[in-house]
Design a protein around this motif. Structure first.
Motif, PDB file in Angstrom:
ATOM      1  N   GLU A   1       0.761  -1.389  -0.049  1.00  0.00           N
ATOM      2  CA  GLU A   1       0.229  -0.124   0.082  1.00  0.00           C
ATOM      3  C   GLU A   1       0.892   1.389   0.131  1.00  0.00           C
ATOM      4  OE1 GLU A   1      -2.393   1.981   3.559  1.00  0.00           O
ATOM      5  OE2 GLU A   1      -3.749   0.259   2.591  1.00  0.00           O
ATOM      6  N   GLU A   2       1.951   1.311   0.898  1.00  0.00           N
ATOM      7  CA  GLU A   2       2.713   2.279   1.115  1.00  0.00           C
ATOM      8  C   GLU A   2       3.607   2.752  -0.453  1.00  0.00           C
ATOM      9  OE1 GLU A   2       5.574   1.835   4.256  1.00  0.00           O
ATOM     10  OE2 GLU A   2       3.481   2.001   5.729  1.00  0.00           O
TER      11      GLU A   2
ATOM     12  N   ILE B   1       2.651   1.741  -3.424  1.00  0.00           N
ATOM     13  CA  ILE B   1       1.690   2.151  -4.469  1.00  0.00           C
ATOM     14  C   ILE B   1       1.379   3.520  -4.295  1.00  0.00           C
ATOM     15  CG2 ILE B   1      -0.692   2.130  -5.395  1.00  0.00           C
ATOM     16  CD1 ILE B   1      -0.516  -1.127  -4.826  1.00  0.00           C
ATOM     17  N   ASN B   2       0.996   4.013  -3.196  1.00  0.00           N
ATOM     18  CA  ASN B   2       0.604   5.335  -2.767  1.00  0.00           C
ATOM     19  C   ASN B   2       1.678   6.418  -3.027  1.00  0.00           C
ATOM     20  OD1 ASN B   2      -2.162   4.663  -2.199  1.00  0.00           O
ATOM     21  ND2 ASN B   2      -1.643   4.521  -0.067  1.00  0.00           N
ATOM     22  N   LYS B   3       3.018   5.897  -2.962  1.00  0.00           N
ATOM     23  CA  LYS B   3       4.207   6.716  -3.294  1.00  0.00           C
ATOM     24  C   LYS B   3       4.515   6.823  -4.533  1.00  0.00           C
ATOM     25  CE  LYS B   3       6.240   6.222   1.341  1.00  0.00           C
ATOM     26  NZ  LYS B   3       7.347   5.795   1.940  1.00  0.00           N
ATOM     27  N   THR B   4       3.919   5.875  -5.569  1.00  0.00           N
ATOM     28  CA  THR B   4       4.481   5.946  -7.090  1.00  0.00           C
ATOM     29  C   THR B   4       3.551   6.862  -7.763  1.00  0.00           C
ATOM     30  OG1 THR B   4       4.733   3.531  -6.689  1.00  0.00           O
ATOM     31  CG2 THR B   4       4.519   4.250  -8.815  1.00  0.00           C
TER      32      THR B   4
ATOM     33  N   ASN C   1      -5.833   0.873   1.367  1.00  0.00           N
ATOM     34  CA  ASN C   1      -6.246   2.315   1.047  1.00  0.00           C
ATOM     35  C   ASN C   1      -5.547   2.824  -0.077  1.00  0.00           C
ATOM     36  OD1 ASN C   1      -7.601   4.524   1.639  1.00  0.00           O
ATOM     37  ND2 ASN C   1      -6.492   5.038   3.590  1.00  0.00           N
ATOM     38  N   LEU C   2      -6.032   2.969  -1.249  1.00  0.00           N
ATOM     39  CA  LEU C   2      -5.134   3.605  -2.290  1.00  0.00           C
ATOM     40  C   LEU C   2      -5.645   4.924  -2.410  1.00  0.00           C
ATOM     41  CD1 LEU C   2      -5.303   0.662  -4.833  1.00  0.00           C
ATOM     42  CD2 LEU C   2      -3.516   1.035  -3.060  1.00  0.00           C
ATOM     43  N   ASN C   3      -4.597   5.536  -2.746  1.00  0.00           N
ATOM     44  CA  ASN C   3      -4.928   7.151  -2.863  1.00  0.00           C
ATOM     45  C   ASN C   3      -5.182   7.437  -4.579  1.00  0.00           C
ATOM     46  OD1 ASN C   3      -2.173   6.939  -3.833  1.00  0.00           O
ATOM     47  ND2 ASN C   3      -1.183   8.503  -2.305  1.00  0.00           N
ATOM     48  N   LYS C   4      -5.102   6.592  -5.194  1.00  0.00           N
ATOM     49  CA  LYS C   4      -5.432   6.745  -6.760  1.00  0.00           C
ATOM     50  C   LYS C   4      -6.474   5.722  -7.151  1.00  0.00           C
ATOM     51  CE  LYS C   4      -0.808   6.574  -7.419  1.00  0.00           C
ATOM     52  NZ  LYS C   4      -0.480   6.599  -5.995  1.00  0.00           N
TER      53      LYS C   4
ATOM     54  N   TYR D   1      -8.173   2.581  -9.191  1.00  0.00           N
ATOM     55  CA  TYR D   1      -7.596   1.398  -9.689  1.00  0.00           C
ATOM     56  C   TYR D   1      -8.810   0.608 -10.553  1.00  0.00           C
ATOM     57  CZ  TYR D   1     -10.596  -0.989  -6.509  1.00  0.00           C
ATOM     58  OH  TYR D   1     -11.738  -1.367  -5.670  1.00  0.00           O
TER      59      TYR D   1
END
Length: 77
Positions: free
Chosen positions: A22-23, A25-28, A46-49, A51
């Motif tokens: 998760e971390e 993916i969210n930083k990518t 908990n994704l910030n983008k 999908y």
């Protein structure tokens, strides 16, 4: 796993592995995440983008088959 390029493998589903995934993916810097895993990671992370989930099937044509490769691998262990 440099040989897979821009793909991010989901290596396991333990609590720690999911948190690290998760971390990462969210930083990518990506516009979209393609989820192609047996479970829907988009539902448990908990994704910030946004999908999209994709499914696929394997159709073996010729040799070696997946079974051939797995058997050969485990015989070498």
């Amino acid at each position: 796993y440099q040989q897979i390029g821009a793909l991010l493998p989901a290596m396991g589903y333990s609590k720690e592995q999911l948190q690290e995934l998760e971390e990462t993916i969210n930083k990518t810097p990506a516009d979209l995440v393609v989820v192609a895993t047996p479970i829907n990671l988009g539902k448990i992370l908990n994704l910030n983008k946004p999908y999209v989930r994709v499914k696929y099937e394997l159709q073996e044509i010729g040799r070696p088959t997946l079974q051939d490769i797995i058997v050969k691998f485990f015989r070498g262990v």
